[in-house]
Write an enzyme that holds these catalytic residues in place. Structure first.
Site, PDB file in Angstrom:
ATOM      1  N   PRO A  45       0.823  -1.206   0.000  1.00  0.00           N
ATOM      2  CA  PRO A  45       0.000   0.000   0.000  1.00  0.00           C
ATOM      3  C   PRO A  45       0.859   1.258   0.000  1.00  0.00           C
ATOM      4  CG  PRO A  45      -0.836  -1.600   1.583  1.00  0.00           C
ATOM      5  CD  PRO A  45       0.494  -2.115   1.098  1.00  0.00           C
ATOM      6  N   GLU A  46       0.557   2.171  -0.901  1.00  0.00           N
ATOM      7  CA  GLU A  46       1.266   3.435  -0.981  1.00  0.00           C
ATOM      8  C   GLU A  46       0.314   4.542  -0.543  1.00  0.00           C
ATOM      9  OE1 GLU A  46       3.341   3.667  -4.779  1.00  0.00           O
ATOM     10  OE2 GLU A  46       3.590   1.493  -4.795  1.00  0.00           O
ATOM     11  N   LYS A  99       2.921   7.054   3.810  1.00  0.00           N
ATOM     12  CA  LYS A  99       2.368   5.703   3.833  1.00  0.00           C
ATOM     13  C   LYS A  99       1.975   5.272   5.241  1.00  0.00           C
ATOM     14  CE  LYS A  99       5.587   4.446   0.118  1.00  0.00           C
ATOM     15  NZ  LYS A  99       6.653   3.509  -0.268  1.00  0.00           N
ATOM     16  N   HIS A 108      -3.682 -14.464  11.767  1.00  0.00           N
ATOM     17  CA  HIS A 108      -3.028 -13.415  10.984  1.00  0.00           C
ATOM     18  C   HIS A 108      -3.286 -12.018  11.550  1.00  0.00           C
ATOM     19  CE1 HIS A 108      -1.997 -16.486   8.167  1.00  0.00           C
ATOM     20  NE2 HIS A 108      -3.231 -16.686   7.771  1.00  0.00           N
ATOM     21  N   ARG A 156       1.556 -11.670   6.440  1.00  0.00           N
ATOM     22  CA  ARG A 156       3.011 -11.838   6.475  1.00  0.00           C
ATOM     23  C   ARG A 156       3.645 -11.269   7.749  1.00  0.00           C
ATOM     24  NH1 ARG A 156       5.044 -10.081   0.536  1.00  0.00           N
ATOM     25  NH2 ARG A 156       6.964 -11.026   1.302  1.00  0.00           N
ATOM     26  N   ARG A 205      14.358  -2.720  -7.314  1.00  0.00           N
ATOM     27  CA  ARG A 205      12.934  -2.955  -7.515  1.00  0.00           C
ATOM     28  C   ARG A 205      12.621  -3.245  -8.978  1.00  0.00           C
ATOM     29  NH1 ARG A 205      10.006  -0.814  -3.326  1.00  0.00           N
ATOM     30  NH2 ARG A 205       8.440  -2.322  -4.037  1.00  0.00           N
TER      31      ARG A 205
END
Length: 283
Positions: free
Chosen positions: A2-3, A60, A96, A115, A265
């Site tokens: 997410p940005e 962010k 999670h 994660r 990247r």
């Protein structure tokens, strides 16, 4: 990951849930201790009866401001939220879940990350946030940039333009997806050395960043792999011009989109629209 647009969308939805006259965060449970970076578990879980007064996004970062504490949440790669009532909560597995927030009327807000990269920071006041090393070194968002000041800071920078935009030091909120899109819109090759870029082209970069980020916010962000805001996918991925388009024809000139690695990247660009003017082998 997410940005800025995706975090902005989440902030708006959290604001709708948390900001009303009676809403309180009555209890916080931390399930993954490593996610809490600057406080102890007992300190977080001892917080009671917090009244949210604002929810907003900086770059962010997601900030929940209460009357006497600030919670800074970073979604990292796959952080997301769920809003559940008590009955729904009993039916799901919390494996999670990073943390849960018990609200009024036995409703729960879950902060999840499959994660476990998402993080939580706890601050007492706004000054502590501003004095924090990360926030002190964070550049302005595109719409807050003083262009002349920005240009003076970066005009002699020896890094690639993609690396500079990803760093968050001079301009914040852009991640891998939107840097690719902004550079395509400005017709700048991602490997171009910053010091070689003309002033007028930097203006194109800033203007393009503002237009693209605002358009993405309007469309609910981009869902490339896993991003969802309270279960809803974004739509801006349908308007991406180069990111994730390797092997497809450019929508402007029909040249095949290429993928290379820049600043570690995966980077997408059109070799016809984004010509590398100054070759440099050390990128």
């Amino acid at each position: 990951m997410p940005e800025l647009p995706e975090v902005n969308v989440v902030a708006k939805q959290l604001r709708a849930i948390l900001l009303n006259d009676n809403q309180r965060i009555n209890q916080i449970n931390l399930y993954y201790q490593k996610s809490l970076r600057n406080a102890e578990k007992i300190e977080l879980e001892n917080l009671k009866n917090l009244k949210p007064i604002d929810v907003f996004q900086i770059a962010k970062n997601l900030i929940i401001e209460t009357e006497n504490k600030y919670l800074i949440l970073h979604l990292r790669m796959e952080g997301n939220f769920k809003f559940l009532n008590k009955e729904e909560l009993t039916k799901i597995d919390l494996i999670h879940t990073i943390a849960s927030f018990k609200l009024n009327n036995n409703n729960w807000l879950l902060f999840n990350d499959h994660r476990k990269f998402a993080t939580i920071d706890l601050f007492d006041n706004n000054k502590q946030i501003k004095d924090n090393t990360f926030f002190k070194n964070l550049g302005p968002e595109p719409w807050d940039i003083d262009f002349e000041n920005f240009y003076q800071k970066i005009k002699n920078n020896k890094s690639t333009i993609k690396s500079l935009l990803l760093s968050q030091k001079y301009i914040s909120g852009l991640g891998n997806i939107y840097v690719d899109e902004v550079l395509f819109a400005a017709k700048i090759h991602p490997q171009e050395m910053t010091k070689n870029i003309a002033k007028k082209d930097f203006k194109k970069i800033i203007d393009s960043a503002i237009l693209i980020l605002k358009a993405s916010i309007k469309d609910g962000g981009s869902t490339i792999k896993t991003f969802k805001s309270f279960g809803a996918k974004g739509n801006f991925q349908n308007k991406l011009m180069v990111h994730g388009k390797k092997g497809l024809p450019c929508k402007i000139c029909r040249t095949t989109i290429e993928k290379i690695v820049v600043a570690g990247r995966g980077t997408y660009f059109c070799p016809q629209e984004q010509v590398l003017k100054y070759k440099n082998l050390n990128v």
